[in-house]
Each structure stands twice: as structure tokens, then as C-alpha cells.
Design an enzyme around this catalytic site. Structure first.
Site, PDB file in Angstrom:
ATOM      1  NE  ARG A  31      -4.069  -1.984   1.836  1.00  0.00           N
ATOM      2  CZ  ARG A  31      -4.076  -1.877   3.743  1.00  0.00           C
ATOM      3  NH1 ARG A  31      -4.434  -1.569   4.680  1.00  0.00           N
ATOM      4  NH2 ARG A  31      -4.883  -3.414   3.464  1.00  0.00           N
ATOM      5  NE  ARG A  35      -6.859   4.791   2.557  1.00  0.00           N
ATOM      6  CZ  ARG A  35      -7.481   4.018   4.006  1.00  0.00           C
ATOM      7  NH1 ARG A  35      -8.279   4.680   4.385  1.00  0.00           N
ATOM      8  NH2 ARG A  35      -7.280   2.789   4.628  1.00  0.00           N
ATOM      9  NE  ARG A  44     -10.610   7.956  -2.143  1.00  0.00           N
ATOM     10  CZ  ARG A  44     -10.682   6.489  -1.642  1.00  0.00           C
ATOM     11  NH1 ARG A  44      -9.561   5.923  -1.077  1.00  0.00           N
ATOM     12  NH2 ARG A  44     -12.259   6.524  -1.458  1.00  0.00           N
ATOM     13  CG  ASP A  81      -9.918  -3.317  -4.204  1.00  0.00           C
ATOM     14  OD1 ASP A  81     -10.695  -4.507  -4.232  1.00  0.00           O
ATOM     15  OD2 ASP A  81      -9.456  -2.539  -3.208  1.00  0.00           O
ATOM     16  CE1 TYR A 155     -13.277  -7.710   1.346  1.00  0.00           C
ATOM     17  CE2 TYR A 155     -12.215  -9.068   1.528  1.00  0.00           C
ATOM     18  CZ  TYR A 155     -12.147  -8.247   2.006  1.00  0.00           C
ATOM     19  OH  TYR A 155     -11.337  -7.491   2.954  1.00  0.00           O
TER      20      TYR A 155
END
Length: 349
Positions: A31, A35, A44, A81, A155
Site C-alpha cells: 500500500r 492515503r 482521489r 484492488d 467477499y
């Protein structure tokens, strides 16, 4: 030229994946594009959402390259993702603000056959790869990735993440034939996805099994080791020289079985694994990646120095890639990342 005929690239990270030990290990962070970087947050906000960013190939390529410009990592990780695979398999995908991803219809209630695959949904990701490849420094290794079948299935069955992956575990125990069909479909879709990334220009790939640690041993063998082994075998049949990193988070004592059973080229270790134990029990010469606690990086200073030195001491005689034990956290100070790289590379001494 890409594909199986392409000449082997020679970078520090790829050399380690092929079994060479380096005095200064190559570094990348899970990652690392994300962020904690102000430039990512700005982009973003401009694009309006995570999935919109992933599907804007120009923007996704920019995000992939941002941490390379700032820190000079040895590896770039594709910005995408793991849920692009179920999206291509026919589920709807969206992200709820502050809550995470959602998939529908959920396979706990809907037969797999009801989904209508659309593998053109991979194309924007492949275009991102091509754009990054064209812009990337030739000394930097480009890593693609996919989620491992068990984690992706959790998921798809529940429609969202959960603390214990209970819906998928219940289905796997209660109707193993139906669950196996879901896993088989994910394997097929993942092989297609990874080979497409390789054809577009990635140098190596990683399989993320974020929820591997939730399974009992026999279930781990069936739903983690066996499907990942099939993916590795299938990808290698098409791209024999492309390395595959396996990251079974939470595998713990099952790591040696995972390494031998899947035949991955390297194993990623999460932060709970004692690196000295891992070095003793993993196959001799198998490259290892990891495993600094992301929270230690937030703390910085002596906490990072002690942890880094302990990890490197454990793998002093083994091919080794420095990384975190899981993804970098959004509140990680940027100067701590820079200090980490300096320490790993010996520039603070």
C-alpha cells in the site's frame, strides 16, 4: 516486448526473487501508493472515489508512480484492488464511504451461475500497467497482484468484509462442493487477470491472502494451499520466468506447508511471524519478504531501528526483500518512511 518471449529484466528486486542474496535488500511497501501521501489524497478528491480512480488508467498510473518519485523504492506495486476479480466475474462493486467495499449479489444467497462475467473490466487495469511500464525507471521492478481465492471468496460470499469470515467458512463447511465451484471460478479468473498484467508489462506478481489466518488447518490446505498452487502452476506454464510472491497473512505455523505446497517463488511474512523462526523452518534459499509492523513505522525512531535490525539479522544468509507485515497505514508520517529507507539502506550510519 512482453509475454513469455520477453528477455529477463535484471533489477535488484528481481535478482532476489530468483534466489540471490543482497547485502542491502531491495525495498517496497505494501500500500505504498495510497492515503498517507498528500498527493494521493488530492488526486482521489479530484476523481471522486476509489473505484473511479482505479478505472481512470491515467490517474491510476500516476498513483502507482507517486511513491517512487518521493522515496525511490525498488519496487512499484500496481494501484488497483483485489475485488476487480469478482467485479469481472459479474458482481456489482462499489465502495461505501467510511465502510469499505460492497459486492452484490452475494453468493451466500445467489448461485454462482447467476453471475454474468465481463472480463473487459480488466482492460482499464491492463492500460494502467502499460502506462506505468512506459514511465517506470528501468531499475525499478513492477509488481502486479491479485487476491488469493480464499480471500476473494470471503467477499463474494458475504458481499463485504467481516471480522471472522464467518459466511464463507459456514458455506465451505456446509456445502463444500458449492464452495469449491466458487474457488475454481476465482482461480480461472485470477490466472487470466495475472497473465494479462504480465502481458501488459509487470515483472512479477503477488497473491494477497489477507484472511488466510481465519481457517482451521485442514481448511487451510483445501482453500489456501491447493488453489494458490493451481494459480502458480498455471501462470508458470504461460510465463515460466515470472516470479510469484505468496502472502498468506495469519498463516503462522502453516507457513512452511504453504511455501512447499504452493511452490511460490517467495513468501511474504506478516508482522506476527518471528523472523528467526521463519528462517529456521522455511525451505533453504527460499526468498522471504517482510515483516515490519506497520504500527512500528508510525511510532518511528528506536522502535523501527530495533525491529528492522532484528528482521535483517534473521535473514542475513537468505534472499530477502524488505517490506511491512501488512499495508502501510493512512496516518503514517512521511518522514518516518524516509527514515526507514535510510536505515535499511545504511544511509543513517
Amino acid at each position: 516486448m512482453t509475454g513469455p518471449e520477453a528477455p529477463l529484466r535484471d533489477t535488484s528486486l528481481l535478482s532476489v526473487l530468483r534466489g540471490e542474496r543482497k547485502d542491502v535488500p531491495p525495498v517496497w511497501l505494501m500500500r505504498q501508493a495510497g492515503r498517507y501521501l498528500p498527493e494521493y489524497r488530492a488526486l482521489r478528491a479530484d476523481k471522486g472515489g476509489f473505484l473511479e480512480l482505479v478505472y481512470d488508467s491515467e490517474a491510476a498510473a500516476e498513483v502507482t508512480l507517486q511513491p517512487l518519485r518521493r522515496f525511490g523504492f525498488d519496487g512499484a506495486i500496481l494501484f488497483s484492488d483485489i475485488l476487480i476479480v469478482p467485479y469481472a466475474m459479474g458482481q456489482d462493486l462499489w465502495f461505501e464511504t467510511g465502510e469499505g467495499p460492497r459486492l452484490a449479489p452475494i453468493l451466500a444467497e445467489t448461485p454462482l451461475e447467476a453471475l454474468k462475467p465481463d472480463f473487459s473490466r480488466y482492460e482499464a487495469v491492463y492500460e494502467t500497467v502499460r502506462r506505468v511500464r512506459a514511465a517506470l525507471d528501468p531499475n525499478v521492478t513492477f509488481l502486479g497482484f491479485a487476491g488469493s481465492p480464499w480471500t476473494v471468496a470471503t467477499y463474494m460470499v458475504a458481499g463485504q468484509g467481516s471480522k471472522d469470515q464467518g459466511a464463507a467458512r459456514r458455506l465451505a463447511y456446509g456445502d463444500p462442493a458449492r464452495f469449491a465451484a466458487i474457488i475454481d471460478a476465482i482461480v480461472e479468473a485470477t490466472v487470466t487477470y495475472l497473465c494479462g498484467q504480465i502481458d501488459a508489462g509487470v515483472d512479477a506478481v503477488q497473491l494477497f491472502d489477507s484472511w488466510a489466518g481465519s481457517l482451521a488447518p485442514l481448511e487451510f490446505d483445501r482453500w489456501v494451499i491447493e488453489p494458490n498452487a493451481r494459480i502458480v502452476e498455471r501462470v508458470k506454464a504461460i510465463h515460466p520466468d515470472v516470479s510469484v510472491i505468496g502472502f498468506p497473512k495469519g498463516a503462522g505455523a502453516k507457513l512452511p506447508d504453504y511455501a512447499r505446497g504452493t511452490k511460490v517463488d517467495a513468501v511474504g511474512l506478516d508482522e506476527t511471524v518471528d523472523p528467526h523462526w521463519a528462517n529456521a523452518v522455511l525451505p533453504k534459499g527460499l526468498p522471504v519478504q517482510g515483516n515490519l509492523d506497520p504500527l512500528a513505522l508510525i511510532a518511528g525512531g528506536d522502535a523501527v531501528v530495533r525491529a528492522v535490525d532484528n528482521i535483517r539479522a534473521a535473514f542475513v544468509d537468505r534472499p530477502y526483500i524488505f517490506n511491512l507485515g501488512h499495508g502501510i497505514l493512512p496516518d503514517t508520517p512521511i518522514d518516518h518512511v524516509a527514515a526507514l529507507l535510510d536505515h535499511v539502506r545504511g544511509k543513517d550510519r
